[in-house]
Design a protein around this motif. Sequence first.
Motif, PDB file in Angstrom:
ATOM      1  N   UNK A 292       0.864  -1.168  -0.046  1.00 35.61           N
ATOM      2  CA  UNK A 292       0.012   0.113   0.019  1.00 35.61           C
ATOM      3  C   UNK A 292       0.917   1.106   0.012  1.00 35.61           C
ATOM      4  N   UNK A 293       0.362   2.266  -0.088  1.00 34.32           N
ATOM      5  CA  UNK A 293       1.057   3.564  -0.342  1.00 34.32           C
ATOM      6  C   UNK A 293       1.607   3.841   1.013  1.00 34.32           C
ATOM      7  N   UNK A 294       3.063   4.587   0.945  1.00 32.45           N
ATOM      8  CA  UNK A 294       3.663   4.907   2.249  1.00 32.45           C
ATOM      9  C   UNK A 294       4.148   3.868   2.946  1.00 32.45           C
ATOM     10  N   UNK A 295       3.994   2.346   2.525  1.00 29.88           N
ATOM     11  CA  UNK A 295       4.254   1.435   3.448  1.00 29.88           C
ATOM     12  C   UNK A 295       5.858   1.219   3.605  1.00 29.88           C
ATOM     13  N   UNK A 296       6.779   1.961   2.623  1.00 27.18           N
ATOM     14  CA  UNK A 296       8.293   2.029   2.924  1.00 27.18           C
ATOM     15  C   UNK A 296       8.464   2.708   3.985  1.00 27.18           C
ATOM     16  N   UNK A 297       7.857   3.866   4.274  1.00 27.49           N
ATOM     17  CA  UNK A 297       7.946   4.787   5.366  1.00 27.49           C
ATOM     18  C   UNK A 297       7.633   4.279   6.687  1.00 27.49           C
ATOM     19  N   UNK A 298       6.597   3.479   6.647  1.00 18.02           N
ATOM     20  CA  UNK A 298       5.923   2.603   7.807  1.00 18.02           C
ATOM     21  C   UNK A 298       7.075   1.511   8.239  1.00 18.02           C
ATOM     22  N   UNK A 299       7.950   0.959   7.329  1.00 20.00           N
ATOM     23  CA  UNK A 299       8.838  -0.033   7.709  1.00 20.00           C
ATOM     24  C   UNK A 299       9.903   0.740   8.354  1.00 20.00           C
ATOM     25  N   UNK A 300      10.438   1.766   7.917  1.00 19.99           N
ATOM     26  CA  UNK A 300      11.227   2.716   8.766  1.00 19.99           C
ATOM     27  C   UNK A 300      10.757   3.038  10.065  1.00 19.99           C
ATOM     28  N   UNK A 301       9.537   3.429  10.098  1.00 25.95           N
ATOM     29  CA  UNK A 301       9.152   3.994  11.550  1.00 25.95           C
ATOM     30  C   UNK A 301       8.967   2.789  12.384  1.00 25.95           C
ATOM     31  N   UNK A 302       8.775   1.501  11.953  1.00 22.87           N
ATOM     32  CA  UNK A 302       8.682   0.332  12.785  1.00 22.87           C
ATOM     33  C   UNK A 302       9.966  -0.233  13.368  1.00 22.87           C
ATOM     34  N   UNK A 303      11.211   0.343  12.529  1.00 25.23           N
ATOM     35  CA  UNK A 303      12.349   0.126  12.818  1.00 25.23           C
ATOM     36  C   UNK A 303      12.786  -1.305  12.371  1.00 25.23           C
ATOM     37  N   UNK A 304      11.830  -2.155  11.207  1.00 19.39           N
ATOM     38  CA  UNK A 304      12.145  -3.287  10.543  1.00 19.39           C
ATOM     39  C   UNK A 304      13.027  -2.949   9.412  1.00 19.39           C
ATOM     40  N   UNK A 305      13.743  -4.263   8.967  1.00 17.62           N
ATOM     41  CA  UNK A 305      14.607  -4.295   7.987  1.00 17.62           C
ATOM     42  C   UNK A 305      13.901  -4.794   6.857  1.00 17.62           C
ATOM     43  N   UNK A 306      13.370  -3.944   5.803  1.00 13.71           N
ATOM     44  CA  UNK A 306      12.558  -4.592   4.986  1.00 13.71           C
ATOM     45  C   UNK A 306      13.411  -5.772   4.114  1.00 13.71           C
ATOM     46  N   UNK A 307      14.634  -5.617   3.977  1.00 13.25           N
ATOM     47  CA  UNK A 307      15.622  -6.604   3.253  1.00 13.25           C
ATOM     48  C   UNK A 307      15.689  -8.012   4.050  1.00 13.25           C
ATOM     49  N   UNK A 308      15.417  -7.985   5.244  1.00 12.63           N
ATOM     50  CA  UNK A 308      15.584  -9.364   5.901  1.00 12.63           C
ATOM     51  C   UNK A 308      14.526  -9.937   6.243  1.00 12.63           C
ATOM     52  N   UNK A 309      13.934 -11.186   5.755  1.00 14.39           N
ATOM     53  CA  UNK A 309      12.601 -11.811   5.784  1.00 14.39           C
ATOM     54  C   UNK A 309      12.824 -13.273   6.263  1.00 14.39           C
ATOM     55  N   UNK A 310      12.771 -13.497   7.355  1.00 16.01           N
ATOM     56  CA  UNK A 310      13.053 -14.896   7.752  1.00 16.01           C
ATOM     57  C   UNK A 310      11.600 -15.792   7.858  1.00 16.01           C
ATOM     58  N   UNK A 311      10.741 -15.623   6.642  1.00 15.03           N
ATOM     59  CA  UNK A 311       9.363 -16.049   6.731  1.00 15.03           C
ATOM     60  C   UNK A 311       9.028 -17.487   6.814  1.00 15.03           C
ATOM     61  N   UNK A 312      10.152 -18.204   6.596  1.00 15.59           N
ATOM     62  CA  UNK A 312      10.207 -19.920   6.476  1.00 15.59           C
ATOM     63  C   UNK A 312      10.944 -20.557   7.571  1.00 15.59           C
ATOM     64  N   UNK A 313      11.443 -19.618   8.552  1.00 16.18           N
ATOM     65  CA  UNK A 313      12.224 -20.060   9.724  1.00 16.18           C
ATOM     66  C   UNK A 313      11.051 -20.225  10.754  1.00 16.18           C
ATOM     67  N   UNK A 314      10.574 -21.363  11.096  1.00 15.09           N
ATOM     68  CA  UNK A 314       9.529 -21.538  11.883  1.00 15.09           C
ATOM     69  C   UNK A 314      10.052 -22.548  13.110  1.00 15.09           C
ATOM     70  N   UNK A 315       9.741 -22.220  14.271  1.00 19.36           N
ATOM     71  CA  UNK A 315      10.168 -23.334  15.448  1.00 19.36           C
ATOM     72  C   UNK A 315       8.749 -23.939  16.022  1.00 19.36           C
ATOM     73  N   UNK A 316       8.542 -25.011  15.893  1.00 18.02           N
ATOM     74  CA  UNK A 316       7.337 -25.928  16.220  1.00 18.02           C
ATOM     75  C   UNK A 316       7.786 -26.332  17.809  1.00 18.02           C
ATOM     76  N   UNK A 317       7.069 -25.816  18.564  1.00 20.70           N
ATOM     77  CA  UNK A 317       7.508 -26.308  20.022  1.00 20.70           C
ATOM     78  C   UNK A 317       6.766 -27.550  20.373  1.00 20.70           C
ATOM     79  N   UNK A 318       5.910 -28.291  19.371  1.00 20.84           N
ATOM     80  CA  UNK A 318       5.410 -29.552  19.534  1.00 20.84           C
ATOM     81  C   UNK A 318       6.241 -30.540  18.802  1.00 20.84           C
ATOM     82  N   UNK A 319       7.134 -29.980  18.127  1.00 18.32           N
ATOM     83  CA  UNK A 319       7.853 -30.932  17.007  1.00 18.32           C
ATOM     84  C   UNK A 319       9.448 -30.733  17.458  1.00 18.32           C
ATOM     85  N   UNK A 320       9.962 -31.560  18.277  1.00 12.60           N
ATOM     86  CA  UNK A 320      11.359 -31.587  18.690  1.00 12.60           C
ATOM     87  C   UNK A 320      12.347 -32.108  17.625  1.00 12.60           C
ATOM     88  N   UNK A 321      11.919 -32.774  16.853  1.00  8.45           N
ATOM     89  CA  UNK A 321      13.070 -33.672  16.112  1.00  8.45           C
ATOM     90  C   UNK A 321      13.696 -32.822  15.015  1.00  8.45           C
TER      91      UNK A 321
END
Length: 342
Positions: A292-321
């Motif tokens: 959406x419009x102005x989203x890049x400024x919102x990333x900066x305001x939130x202090x999030x790195x828009x280039x770092x995304x660990x979207x597929x790094x999931x720790x499942x506490x019910x699966x220890x293997x």
Amino acid sequence: MDSPTLIEGSLPDRITKRDRERKNVIERRREERQSLTVESEQSSYFKDTFYSSCKQIKEMLDEAPNTPSSALPGLFDKINKEIQTLKNYLSQSKMFLKVYDIRRAQENLQLLENEASDLEIKLLPKKKFGFKNRRVVKKSCEKAHDMTDGLKDLKISEGIVNGSTKQNHKLSSKYGDSACMLLGKVDEQIVLDAENVNKNDILLSDLIRCTVRIYGTPSILHMINLKQCTVLVGPVTSSVFVHDCSECTFAFACQQLRLHSSTDCTVYLHITSRSIIEDCTNIRVAPYNWHYEDQANHFNLAGLDSKMNNWNCIDDFNWLSNEKHSPNWSILEPELRVKNWD
């Protein structure tokens, strides 16, 4: 007289072979020691740098109560950015750290983050979430996407409250007096704009078949008991907590995600750490792709790195293997991902 049985290989050959084996063992041990030394040096350097930075952040937090009010926004912005930098540093260093060291560092970061949040609320109180009695003017062709003071329609103000009833007072005491709470709506389309959302905590609870668009940078997002909902959110400054949700689609960016007791949900995610799920089944993840419009400024305001995304790094506490993938979550196939959110 029978000749003695010959031992295979001559003595010089056997000596040469044993000497070669001995040298190989020595070389292998040397490499192992060298590897341990490098790893130890990396770990030692990380600890020195990390905890030195933690000490500097703690000193800034200790000075906050004595800082002029006009300088506090800048100070907390700097503190939050320093904490985010340390989170990124920890994430990049996990490959050579022991589990104990990772957990200890995470605990220190959480303590700093909690103290910063508590101090910011105390020293810079958030503006109460409220509504102006502005008349809603709708265009006939844009019924589903009106935005007026953060509202799709003024009638939803009955469900967005700030501790005005007994039940909501209990919720506001738990989630904060300044939290924006959207409760108990069915089959509605709701839009909250950045003016009302930025730096506020958001609670969505007991929604059924609703579509919620939240523009801006919430501080923390709680979603509880949502069914068949679609929730699209801008960059969240810190954490997203999801409890008891089913058949929902979420899209948000954040630092941390905790997903509990939920099933059959799809999460389009941008996250700078690792997500944690617990007591969940049939969770699908994909990269965050709501724009959406102005989203890049919102990333900066939130202090999030828009280039770092660990979207597929999931720790499942019910699966220890570590050898087999958890059956409780999967990556959503690209051809099944939403391309257009309008």
